[in-house]
Design an enzyme around this catalytic site. Structure first.
Site, PDB file in Angstrom:
ATOM      1  N   GLY A 285      -1.710  -8.721   5.393  1.00 12.02           N
ATOM      2  CA  GLY A 285      -2.655  -7.799   4.774  1.00 12.02           C
ATOM      3  C   GLY A 285      -1.996  -6.639   4.060  1.00 12.02           C
TER       4      GLY A 285
ATOM      5  N   GLY B 268      -0.714  -3.508   3.996  1.00 20.56           N
ATOM      6  CA  GLY B 268      -0.278  -2.525   4.980  1.00 20.56           C
ATOM      7  C   GLY B 268      -0.041  -1.143   4.421  1.00 20.56           C
ATOM      8  N   ARG B 269       0.115  -1.050   3.096  1.00 22.88           N
ATOM      9  CA  ARG B 269       0.310   0.264   2.482  1.00 22.88           C
ATOM     10  C   ARG B 269      -0.273   0.311   1.074  1.00 22.88           C
ATOM     11  NH1 ARG B 269       6.582   0.163   0.559  1.00 22.88           N
ATOM     12  NH2 ARG B 269       6.699  -2.062   0.147  1.00 22.88           N
TER      13      ARG B 269
ATOM     14  N   LYS C  68      -0.205   1.865  -4.220  1.00 25.58           N
ATOM     15  CA  LYS C  68       0.784   1.352  -3.271  1.00 25.58           C
ATOM     16  C   LYS C  68       1.553   2.523  -2.682  1.00 25.58           C
ATOM     17  CE  LYS C  68       4.403  -2.127  -2.753  1.00 25.58           C
ATOM     18  NZ  LYS C  68       5.137  -3.228  -3.416  1.00 25.58           N
TER      19      LYS C  68
ATOM     20  N   ASP D 190       4.206   2.988   8.450  1.00 28.67           N
ATOM     21  CA  ASP D 190       3.494   4.234   8.167  1.00 28.67           C
ATOM     22  C   ASP D 190       2.591   4.154   6.939  1.00 28.67           C
ATOM     23  OD1 ASP D 190       5.357   4.200   6.102  1.00 28.67           O
ATOM     24  OD2 ASP D 190       6.614   5.782   6.949  1.00 28.67           O
TER      25      ASP D 190
ATOM     26  N   ARG E 144      -4.107 -13.528  -3.263  1.00 33.13           N
ATOM     27  CA  ARG E 144      -2.863 -14.267  -3.083  1.00 33.13           C
ATOM     28  C   ARG E 144      -3.145 -15.595  -2.392  1.00 33.13           C
ATOM     29  NH1 ARG E 144       0.456  -9.656  -1.998  1.00 33.13           N
ATOM     30  NH2 ARG E 144      -0.604  -7.821  -2.818  1.00 33.13           N
TER      31      ARG E 144
ATOM     32  N   ASP F 116       2.345 -14.924   0.806  1.00 30.42           N
ATOM     33  CA  ASP F 116       1.515 -13.731   0.602  1.00 30.42           C
ATOM     34  C   ASP F 116       1.951 -12.954  -0.632  1.00 30.42           C
ATOM     35  OD1 ASP F 116       3.766 -13.288   2.542  1.00 30.42           O
ATOM     36  OD2 ASP F 116       3.284 -11.201   2.176  1.00 30.42           O
ATOM     37  N   ASN F 117       3.045 -13.377  -1.265  1.00 29.23           N
ATOM     38  CA  ASN F 117       3.509 -12.746  -2.498  1.00 29.23           C
ATOM     39  C   ASN F 117       3.302 -13.654  -3.705  1.00 29.23           C
ATOM     40  OD1 ASN F 117       4.365 -10.513  -1.036  1.00 29.23           O
ATOM     41  ND2 ASN F 117       6.452 -11.256  -0.822  1.00 29.23           N
TER      42      ASN F 117
ATOM     43  N   ASP G 258       4.238  -8.083  -6.417  1.00 30.12           N
ATOM     44  CA  ASP G 258       5.013  -7.525  -5.304  1.00 30.12           C
ATOM     45  C   ASP G 258       6.510  -7.499  -5.601  1.00 30.12           C
ATOM     46  OD1 ASP G 258       2.750  -7.017  -3.840  1.00 30.12           O
ATOM     47  OD2 ASP G 258       2.841  -8.873  -2.692  1.00 30.12           O
TER      48      ASP G 258
END
Length: 642
Positions: free
Chosen positions: A201, A203-204, A224, A236, A301, A394-395, A404
């Site tokens: 997913g 994440g950032r 992003k 984070d 994706r 996923d890319n 990505d």
């Protein structure tokens, strides 16, 4: 359903063109036969007028020299390069220029697909949902706009004066809500380095929504590095300036090279430091934080479908809904296929039920088109020497776009085993030569997800994989022929050239640019043959010099048989062989300066990469070979840490 796939890319598919291999002991490859072990053989009687631009591959017994057909994607490349030239105008003929508050938001993804009922950012498994609503939460301290793309602004019909707004950095960092946006993070999974990784997913990355321009084009805006989401796991949700500059520059550089890609509207610094362990060696350090506003028609994706197919019966309907959504908004021509068009039916064997009819199953037509788009994309990567570095499922974009940008790299010295990703060592799964095979392996995983959801059957899945193989070879052969200025594909000429380049570590980009200076004169004295290539053929001994002279003689013999003049051939070759690419050391020079507050080199590179095929007098230094410092860790090879 059984699809013939395996975890090792080279052991089954073998789609790498033969001339990407060399018998030189310096390279870790053998010389396998270029076989295509697909089950299905398409009907040779099928028309080439299909909306999928079907192209036949030559029979196995055909000559190695085949005519170079005009690639359909040549026009696509020019369209991609010139997306901003057909600017929208209002009824009075004036160019449309919008303020940020005037964006025409649509939010179809959120409205038409199931979402997460929770809106917190607690890391967790998100079930039965395609997205989670989440707002940007990046901490900022006087964020600054440091670079932007006028051509992307034109796609969005954004007034360039908006970049001058004092609150622009706040709005595009997410620190201040952008009016009309409806932010969310997408749920997806994927195979990472050949292993199923489960839920991944955004994440950032946080998507603000979809903007419709006056042409009806749909553009998603995504931040992003905008903060935590439910998919951040232990991270984070932030991004550092180093990786953000690379993504911003490369997405725009690839666009102007004519390669399908996500775009970047702008780059901002957050004014806050972010802790990163760049080499995963236990020595983290503080780096400047940054945000890139990415733009694409869609960020769906392969993994967007895989995650739901992996979760059992209850989530299989989501796979169908996601497929319907993508077809409706991004492949609308598939919905309007004519069921009477027999050019979209293909014989795949001798059995009575061996016909693949793409008009009777829109999902089969869809996966075939995705396979072909992906094959075209990978062929174009190989043509310019681009190595993605992290070709996990996923890319992989369903639109056939480069997506990505992490530890990517363009070839300097030609090396089929080159990988820019330190995580990819020592296996080199994602090295330059493996990319065609990996693209097919990833298509197989995507097709398997659709098959699990009963959207396609085994014959249709295997047919999509066959079309990938055929399309890749068609495109790659056409691209390489054009790079050499050949009127027809000549496997022997190209194979010997790339083997020579690998042995002598010849710069990939500079060599092809210089090759256009060779005159098609069979009477050229032997002592003069290598002069046009002198700047690329460095430090070669007598034996290697003789090998190159022999190759140049064969090359001249080949091109001299054409009616094309030297001047015309040079112009054609220079139009497909860039003089400037985004070499990693150029990126690093811009990063080093930017980390000291100087963004002039970032903007110099933006301007340079807008015309990669032009000589651009005064900019020659950007075409130079990498300096010695460029081979230090963190420049020529990078980790996924960003």
């Amino acid at each position: 359903m059984l699809l013939r796939v395996c975890s090792s890319p080279s052991s089954f598919f073998n789609l790498r063109p033969l001339h990407l291999f060399t018998s030189s002991p310096k390279l870790p490859f053998g010389r396998p036969s270029l076989r295509r072990e697909f089950r299905l053989i398409p009907s040779r009687s099928s028309s080439s007028s299909s909306s999928f631009h079907r192209m036949e591959s030559p029979p196995a017994s055909s000559s190695s020299q085949t005519p170079v057909t005009a690639s359909e994607t040549d026009s696509l490349a020019k369209d991609l390069q010139n997306q901003n030239l057909g600017a929208s105008v209002d009824e009075g003929g004036a160019k449309i220029k919008r303020k940020l508050e005037d964006f025409n938001w649509d939010h179809s993804f959120v409205k038409e697909l199931p979402g997460d009922p929770r809106s917190d950012v607690t890391s967790r498994e998100v079930l039965h949902a395609c997205y989670s609503k989440v707002s940007p939460s990046v901490p900022v301290d006087d964020p600054q706009l440091v670079a932007w793309s006028d051509s992307v602004a034109e796609l969005l019909e954004l007034d360039p004066k908006e970049f001058e707004r004092p609150d622009f950095p706040l709005l595009l960092s997410g620190a201040k809500p952008l009016p009309g946006s409806m932010p969310y993070a997408q749920c997806y999974g994927g195979h990472q380095f050949g292993m199923w990784a489960g839920q991944l997913g955004d994440g950032r990355a946080i998507t603000l929504g979809e903007v419709l321009n006056s042409k009806g084009e749909r553009w998603e805006l995504q931040l992003k590095g905008a903060g935590k989401t439910p998919y951040s796991r232990f991270a984070d949700g932030l991004a550092v300036l180093r990786s953000s500059i690379r993504e911003f520059l490369c997405s725009e550089a690839m666009h102007f090279l004519g390669i399908p890609t996500t775009r970047a509207l702008c780059l901002l610094t957050t004014g806050q430091d972010v802790t990163r362990d760049m080499f995963y060696d236990g020595n983290p350090k503080e780096e400047p934080g940054a945000i890139v506003c990415r733009v694409s028609q869609s960020f769906l994706r392969f993994g967007s479908y895989q995650i739901h197919a992996s979760r059992g019966e209850e989530d299989l309907e989501i796979v169908r809904k996601l497929a319907d959504y993508a077809i409706k908004h991004h492949f609308p021509h598939i919905e309007s296929m004519n069921r009477s068009d027999d050019s979209l039916s293909f014989i795949t064997g001798k059995e009575d039920d061996s016909v693949v009819d793409l008009t009777s199953n829109k999902y089969a037509a869809w996966v075939v088109e995705i396979a072909e788009r992906t094959a075209t994309l990978v062929a174009r990567w190989q043509g310019v020497g681009f190595t993605h570095g992290v070709l996990n499922t996923d890319n992989m974009s369903i639109l056939g776009q480069t997506i990505d940008y992490g530890p990517f790299g363009f070839l300097d010295a030609f090396d089929p085993s080159f990988t820019p990703n330190t995580t990819d060592l020592p296996g080199r799964r994602y090295c330059f030569a493996n990319q065609p095979d990996i693209g097919l392996w990833n298509i197989a995983q995507f097709a398997k997800s659709l098959a699990v959801a009963d959207l396609i059957n085994q014959k249709e899945a295997n047919y999509a994989m066959e079309r990938y193989g055929e399309k890749f070879m068609d495109e790659y052969q056409a691209i390489m022929s054009k790079k050499l200025g050949l009127s027809k594909y000549n496997k022997e000429i190209i194979s010997k050239l790339l083997n020579n380049m690998a042995v002598d570590k010849v710069d990939y980009t500079n060599f092809f640019r210089l090759l256009s200076n060779v005159k098609a004169d069979p009477n050229t004295p032997e002592a003069e043959l290598l002069k046009p290539l002198k700047a690329a053929l460095l430090d070669i001994g007598k034996e290697r010099k003789e090998a190159w002279i022999k190759w140049v003689q064969a090359y001249i013999q080949e091109v001299s048989g054409s009616d094309t003049s030297d001047e015309e051939r040079k112009a054609r070759m220079d139009s497909v062989n860039p003089k400037y690419i985004l070499r990693n050391y150029l990126c690093q020079s811009a990063i080093d300066a930017a980390e000291q507050g100087d963004f002039s080199e970032v903007n110099n590179l933006i301007r340079l990469m807008k015309n990669p095929y032009e000589d651009q007098p005064g900019m020659e230094k950007y075409a130079r070979l990498p300096p010695a410092w460029a081979y230090r860790p963190g420049v020529c090879m990078l980790s996924c840490s960003s």
